[in-house]
Scaffold this motif. Structure first.
Motif, short mmCIF file in Angstrom:
data_model
loop_
_atom_site.label_atom_id
_atom_site.label_comp_id
_atom_site.label_asym_id
_atom_site.label_seq_id
_atom_site.Cartn_x
_atom_site.Cartn_y
_atom_site.Cartn_z
N ASP A 1 0.80 -0.72 0.14
CA ASP A 1 -0.18 -0.05 0.28
C ASP A 1 1.03 0.86 -0.09
OD1 ASP A 1 -2.28 -1.09 -0.47
OD2 ASP A 1 -3.12 -0.87 1.83
N GLY A 2 1.92 0.93 0.97
CA GLY A 2 2.94 2.59 0.37
C GLY A 2 2.57 2.90 2.52
N ARG A 3 2.34 1.98 3.05
CA ARG A 3 2.08 2.39 4.12
C ARG A 3 3.59 2.03 4.99
NH1 ARG A 3 -3.02 -0.67 7.26
NH2 ARG A 3 -2.68 -2.56 4.65
N PHE A 4 4.12 1.42 4.99
CA PHE A 4 5.56 1.49 5.07
C PHE A 4 6.19 1.76 4.00
CE2 PHE A 4 5.03 -2.03 8.51
CZ PHE A 4 4.71 -1.34 9.40
N ARG A 5 7.57 2.42 3.79
CA ARG A 5 8.55 1.29 2.58
C ARG A 5 8.31 0.47 1.90
NH1 ARG A 5 14.42 5.14 3.55
NH2 ARG A 5 12.83 6.41 3.58
N LYS A 6 8.38 0.17 1.08
CA LYS A 6 8.38 -0.68 -0.04
C LYS A 6 10.33 -1.44 0.44
CE LYS A 6 5.12 -1.36 -3.55
NZ LYS A 6 4.19 -0.44 -2.97
N GLY A 7 9.78 -2.86 0.81
CA GLY A 7 11.39 -3.15 1.05
C GLY A 7 11.24 -5.04 0.79
N ALA A 8 12.69 -5.14 1.54
CA ALA A 8 12.92 -6.89 1.10
C ALA A 8 11.85 -7.95 0.63
CB ALA A 8 14.13 -6.84 1.18
N LEU A 9 10.78 -7.29 1.63
CA LEU A 9 9.32 -8.57 2.36
C LEU A 9 8.95 -8.15 0.65
CD1 LEU A 9 8.41 -10.65 4.18
CD2 LEU A 9 7.17 -8.53 4.72
N TYR A 10 7.92 -7.29 0.73
CA TYR A 10 7.24 -7.03 -0.26
C TYR A 10 8.11 -7.71 -1.53
CZ TYR A 10 5.40 -5.27 -4.49
OH TYR A 10 4.17 -4.50 -5.41
N GLU A 11 9.21 -8.16 -2.44
CA GLU A 11 10.12 -8.76 -3.20
C GLU A 11 9.82 -9.80 -2.94
OE1 GLU A 11 10.35 -7.35 -5.84
OE2 GLU A 11 9.66 -5.10 -5.76
N ILE A 12 10.14 -10.34 -2.21
CA ILE A 12 10.31 -11.77 -1.80
C ILE A 12 9.05 -12.36 -1.14
CG2 ILE A 12 10.40 -13.49 0.59
CD1 ILE A 12 12.94 -11.93 1.34
N MET A 13 7.89 -11.95 -1.18
CA MET A 13 6.93 -12.59 -1.18
C MET A 13 5.97 -12.24 -2.42
SD MET A 13 5.39 -13.02 2.40
CE MET A 13 3.36 -12.23 2.56
N LYS A 14 5.98 -11.28 -3.27
CA LYS A 14 5.61 -11.45 -4.54
C LYS A 14 6.47 -12.14 -5.85
CE LYS A 14 4.73 -8.36 -7.42
NZ LYS A 14 4.11 -6.99 -7.76
N GLU A 15 7.81 -13.02 -5.12
CA GLU A 15 8.03 -13.52 -5.89
C GLU A 15 7.82 -15.26 -5.60
OE1 GLU A 15 13.10 -15.81 -6.96
OE2 GLU A 15 12.85 -13.42 -5.88
N LYS A 16 7.61 -15.23 -4.11
CA LYS A 16 7.32 -16.59 -3.45
C LYS A 16 6.10 -16.94 -4.48
CE LYS A 16 5.89 -19.16 0.78
NZ LYS A 16 6.89 -19.62 0.94
N PHE A 17 4.88 -16.37 -4.16
CA PHE A 17 3.50 -16.47 -4.43
C PHE A 17 3.32 -16.07 -5.99
CE2 PHE A 17 2.78 -16.25 -0.05
CZ PHE A 17 2.77 -17.12 0.15
N GLN A 18 4.75 -15.78 -7.06
CA GLN A 18 4.21 -15.26 -8.06
C GLN A 18 3.04 -14.62 -8.78
OE1 GLN A 18 6.75 -16.61 -11.30
NE2 GLN A 18 7.33 -17.06 -9.36
N LEU A 19 2.91 -13.17 -7.77
CA LEU A 19 2.05 -12.61 -7.88
C LEU A 19 2.45 -11.29 -9.23
CD1 LEU A 19 1.54 -11.60 -3.60
CD2 LEU A 19 0.29 -13.36 -5.15
N GLU A 20 1.28 -11.82 -9.90
CA GLU A 20 0.84 -10.26 -10.69
C GLU A 20 0.11 -9.43 -10.13
OE1 GLU A 20 -1.06 -12.10 -14.22
OE2 GLU A 20 0.98 -13.59 -14.34
N ASN A 21 -0.55 -9.40 -9.83
CA ASN A 21 -1.04 -8.45 -8.90
C ASN A 21 -1.16 -8.76 -7.63
OD1 ASN A 21 -3.80 -7.53 -7.31
ND2 ASN A 21 -4.15 -5.99 -9.82
N ASP A 22 -0.88 -7.74 -6.33
CA ASP A 22 -0.70 -7.99 -5.32
C ASP A 22 -1.75 -8.22 -4.27
OD1 ASP A 22 1.89 -6.88 -5.60
OD2 ASP A 22 1.36 -4.44 -4.70
N TYR A 23 -2.61 -7.93 -4.83
CA TYR A 23 -4.44 -8.42 -4.10
C TYR A 23 -4.41 -9.84 -4.56
CZ TYR A 23 -5.68 -3.49 -2.93
OH TYR A 23 -5.55 -2.83 -2.20
N ASP A 24 -3.86 -10.13 -5.38
CA ASP A 24 -3.50 -11.98 -5.80
C ASP A 24 -3.61 -12.30 -4.21
OD1 ASP A 24 -4.69 -11.20 -7.95
OD2 ASP A 24 -2.72 -12.05 -9.35
N LEU A 25 -2.63 -11.83 -3.29
CA LEU A 25 -2.32 -12.80 -2.17
C LEU A 25 -3.00 -13.49 -1.15
CD1 LEU A 25 0.14 -13.89 -0.75
CD2 LEU A 25 -0.31 -11.70 0.04
N ILE A 26 -4.53 -12.70 -1.26
CA ILE A 26 -5.78 -12.72 -0.67
C ILE A 26 -5.99 -14.17 -0.66
CG2 ILE A 26 -7.69 -12.19 0.44
CD1 ILE A 26 -7.24 -9.28 -0.50
N GLY A 27 -6.83 -14.25 -2.14
CA GLY A 27 -6.74 -15.73 -2.24
C GLY A 27 -6.19 -17.00 -2.00
#
Length: 306
Positions: free
Chosen positions: A170-196
């Motif tokens: 969201d930008g409530r926190f500065r984007k850090g390594a966790l953001y990229e690690i989670m996106k790669e782990k779950f192969q997210l094309e859209n961040d909100y895909d993580l919810i499902g």
């Protein structure tokens, strides 16, 4: 001939050890979760049957062989009616192994401090502390429901990892390594895909939520300051649990505090802030001497004639 079985039950994995009366470990095996909240009461009995059978089957024991077992059981002491039911079933189906059930944190204490006075904090899938003083009095703290407690555990940090990702996305926190690690782990094309993905494959399973702590660890190691702060927060929560036991037992200065559980495999990431937060208590933080499963073996001998 006497044989002793030590079982360290956990929310993610369960270790079984078999030793002879000379303390020689004869065999060991690993199984999955021993939490009846995850696998059910029937699943727990099946786990014990299969684990013990795999230990003793290779032995050519004499007819008069005696077995004494201690089972460090997750959730033991939290639901008395269910405890009584499970113990009754264990006695009916596995009575020849003379199983003594204790909370798994007691096995962690017995192993970490080899039955000496002091406090052990477990931070694995859940979090709980147990201690004994010089007078033999015992006390515990933590180990409440995952819904509102388990502070400082891998499960708690797994949930925090989800929260931290959402704030970085969201930008409530500065984007850090966790953001990229989670996106790669779950192969997210859209961040909100993580919810499902999380609602279907993770949130219903306590051990899978706990496994997300590894993403947080990797992020902290890469310098994600929000991830680092979460380990600081976890360390403070674990200190509060230890402090509670310390005060209940009036342990005083120099009390030994040890630890067990998967979270401590992050080493300095949790141990450094944990040691810092413990300083005002004037206790001595010591590395574990033995594993919780070995602690369960010590307790099997201890409870043999009790």
């Amino acid at each position: 001939m006497k044989y002793y079985i030590g079982i360290d039950g956990g929310g993610t994995k369960t270790e079984f050890l078999l030793a002879d009366e000379n303390n020689k470990i004869l065999s060991r095996t690993l199984r999955g979760s021993a939490s009846y909240m995850q696998i059910g009461e029937d699943g727990l009995i099946m786990l014990l049957e299969e684990g013990i059978e795999s230990l003793v089957k290779p032995l050519q024991t004499e007819a008069e062989a005696e077995f004494y077992t201690c089972f460090g059981m997750p959730l033991y002491g939290e639901h008395r009616d269910r405890d009584r039911k499970i113990i009754k079933t264990m006695d009916e189906k596995l009575g020849q192994y003379r199983i003594k059930a204790v909370n798994d944190v007691e096995a962690g204490w017995a192993g970490s401090l080899t039955m000496e006075p002091g406090i052990n904090i477990v931070a694995g899938t859940g979090s709980i502390a147990f201690g004994k003083n010089q007078s033999g009095e015992s006390a515990k703290a933590g180990g409440w429901s995952e819904f509102f407690s388990d502070e400082g555990s891998c499960y708690w940090l797994g949930r925090k990892a989800m929260e931290c990702f959402s704030k970085e996305a969201d930008g409530r926190f500065r984007k850090g390594a966790l953001y990229e690690i989670m996106k790669e782990k779950f192969q997210l094309e859209n961040d909100y895909d993580l919810i499902g993905i999380l609602e279907q494959d993770y949130i219903p399973y306590r051990d899978r939520v706990a496994s997300l702590q590894i993403c947080l660890k990797d992020a902290a190691m890469e310098g994600d300051m929000e991830a680092v702060r979460l380990y600081e927060h976890a360390a403070h929560e674990l200190m509060l649990i230890v402090k509670s036991v310390h005060e209940k037992l009036k342990m005083g200065k120099g009390c030994k505090v040890s630890y067990s559980g998967g979270l401590f495999r992050t080493e300095d990431l949790i141990l450094k802030p944990f040691a810092r937060f413990l300083k005002p208590l004037d206790v001595t933080l010591v590395a574990p001497k033995q594993t919780p499963a070995e602690g369960a073996l010590l307790l099997a001998k201890y409870y043999e004639n009790r």
